[in-house]
Scaffold this motif. Structure first.
Motif, short mmCIF file in Angstrom:
data_model
loop_
_atom_site.label_atom_id
_atom_site.label_comp_id
_atom_site.label_asym_id
_atom_site.label_seq_id
_atom_site.Cartn_x
_atom_site.Cartn_y
_atom_site.Cartn_z
N LEU B 99 0.84 -1.21 0.00
CA LEU B 99 0.00 0.00 0.00
C LEU B 99 0.86 1.25 0.00
CD1 LEU B 99 -2.93 1.06 0.32
CD2 LEU B 99 -2.55 1.03 2.76
N ILE B 100 1.88 1.27 0.91
CA ILE B 100 2.74 2.46 1.01
C ILE B 100 3.51 2.67 -0.28
CG2 ILE B 100 4.73 3.42 2.22
CD1 ILE B 100 3.68 1.96 4.73
N LEU B 101 4.05 1.56 -0.84
CA LEU B 101 4.81 1.69 -2.09
C LEU B 101 3.93 2.19 -3.22
CD1 LEU B 101 7.20 -1.38 -2.27
CD2 LEU B 101 7.78 1.00 -1.94
N GLY B 102 2.74 1.63 -3.32
CA GLY B 102 1.84 2.03 -4.40
C GLY B 102 1.50 3.49 -4.33
N ILE B 103 1.12 3.95 -3.13
CA ILE B 103 0.77 5.37 -2.97
C ILE B 103 1.99 6.24 -3.21
CG2 ILE B 103 -0.03 7.08 -1.30
CD1 ILE B 103 -1.82 4.95 -0.15
N GLY B 104 3.16 5.77 -2.74
CA GLY B 104 4.38 6.55 -2.91
C GLY B 104 4.74 6.74 -4.38
N VAL B 105 4.64 5.64 -5.16
CA VAL B 105 4.96 5.73 -6.59
C VAL B 105 4.06 6.75 -7.27
CG1 VAL B 105 4.78 4.48 -8.77
CG2 VAL B 105 5.93 3.44 -6.84
N VAL B 106 2.76 6.67 -6.96
CA VAL B 106 1.82 7.58 -7.61
C VAL B 106 2.05 9.02 -7.18
CG1 VAL B 106 -0.60 8.18 -7.67
CG2 VAL B 106 0.10 5.86 -8.07
N ALA B 107 2.30 9.21 -5.86
CA ALA B 107 2.52 10.58 -5.37
C ALA B 107 3.77 11.17 -6.00
CB ALA B 107 2.63 10.56 -3.85
N SER B 108 4.84 10.34 -6.12
CA SER B 108 6.07 10.86 -6.71
C SER B 108 5.86 11.16 -8.19
CB SER B 108 7.22 9.88 -6.52
OG SER B 108 6.89 8.66 -7.11
N ALA B 109 5.02 10.34 -8.85
CA ALA B 109 4.73 10.63 -10.26
C ALA B 109 4.07 12.00 -10.40
CB ALA B 109 3.83 9.55 -10.84
N SER B 110 3.19 12.32 -9.46
CA SER B 110 2.53 13.61 -9.58
C SER B 110 3.47 14.75 -9.21
CB SER B 110 1.27 13.65 -8.71
OG SER B 110 1.63 13.58 -7.36
N VAL B 111 4.48 14.49 -8.38
CA VAL B 111 5.45 15.54 -8.06
C VAL B 111 6.38 15.79 -9.25
CG1 VAL B 111 7.39 16.14 -6.59
CG2 VAL B 111 5.36 15.18 -5.59
N VAL B 112 6.79 14.68 -9.91
CA VAL B 112 7.72 14.80 -11.02
C VAL B 112 7.12 15.61 -12.16
CG1 VAL B 112 8.83 13.47 -12.86
CG2 VAL B 112 9.07 12.76 -10.50
N GLY B 113 5.85 15.36 -12.44
CA GLY B 113 5.23 16.06 -13.56
C GLY B 113 4.73 17.44 -13.22
#
Lengths: 108, 171
Positions: B99-113
């Protein structure tokens, strides 16, 4: 996320990011939980996240189309919940199971 | 969309929404999960208000937090699970990490873009009943009618699936 934002202005990305996090939380609920009621509620959470993204697009582009789409999605969600819960009640009445791993009558 | 107050309100509501939704998918009993989900829907309604979608904020509370969740809670009461039927263990360590990894990946994707796309100025009466319903009954009239048909199908389907007739057939 806050590190990239020294200034106090909300942009579209804030809302999209929040929507993505909520959507993934809902998807995780669908994938990880085995209680069929919680799976259904996680689906609602995913629809809700998509609605949030649509409303954010609507506000930032100052157009109403996405808000109408949200209205229609709410109606579809209501229909989906009605049918889904009817199926859940029917399955529970017939077989007393609530675990999605045990509901595999169509597999045979 | 500027101003310190609005930004702080956004971050508070975002934290509340994420926390409540994680609680909703991780508690064991579906009834507690439903309570947390009602909280998520209320916070989402507040976010809709922040985005000037007033009609949708009201509908969110009425339809989601009101009708849909009451319906789900009724079914939870109807099914009335015994504790041993709840089944399964609680969230295992692997699930929490996932759960933490999944949310982290998505959150970082939104920060990168990230791009600072700011809001366009909105006309008077934006997101209120008149503006949204004018769009609904003109451009989206066909979709509106189609949804009414869908709701009819849902009503009939729910009655056919869970109604008395099925019970009699079983006996």
């Amino acid at each position: 996320m806050e590190l990239t934002l020294p200034h106090f202005e909300l942009s579209l990305y804030h809302f999209i990011g929040l929507s993505m996090v909520l959507f993934v939380t809902g998807a995780m609920g669908v994938l990880l939980r085995r209680n069929v009621l919680i799976v259904l509620m996680s689906l609602e959470l995913m629809l809700n996240a998509a609605n949030l993204a649509l409303v954010a697009f609507s506000r930032f582009h100052a157009q109403h189309d996405a808000q109408v789409a949200v209205f229609l999605i709410m109606a579809v969600a209501a229909a989906e919940v009605a049918i889904g819960l009817a199926i859940i009640v029917k399955i529970f009445r017939d077989r007393q199971v609530i675990n999605v791993d045990l509901i595999r009558g169509l597999k045979r | 969309m500027s101003g310190m107050g609005i930004t702080i309100a956004f971050w508070v509501m975002a934290a509340a929404a994420v926390g409540l939704s994680i609680a909703a998918i991780s508690v064991r009993h579906p009834l507690k999960s439903a309570y947390f989900l009602v909280g998520v829907f209320f916070v989402t309604a507040a976010l809709f208000l922040l985005l000037e979608a007033r009609l949708l904020a009201v509908l969110q509370v009425l339809v989601y937090a009101g009708a849909i969740m009451v319906f789900i809670i009724f079914v939870i009461m109807l099914i009335n699970l015994r504790p041993d039927q709840l089944g399964g263990r609680r969230m295992t360590l692997g699930k929490v990490i996932g759960l933490i990894l999944g949310i982290g990946v998505v959150a970082s994707a939104s920060v990168v873009g990230y791009q600072a796309i700011s809001a366009r100025p909105i006309p008077k009466g934006f997101g209120q009943v008149e503006a949204v319903s004018t769009m609904l009954y003109t451009h989206f009239a066909f979709a509106f009618e189609a949804v009414s048909l869908l709701l009819l199908v849902a009503i009939i389907g729910a009655i056919v699936l869970a109604g008395k007739k099925g019970q009699e057939k079983k006996d």
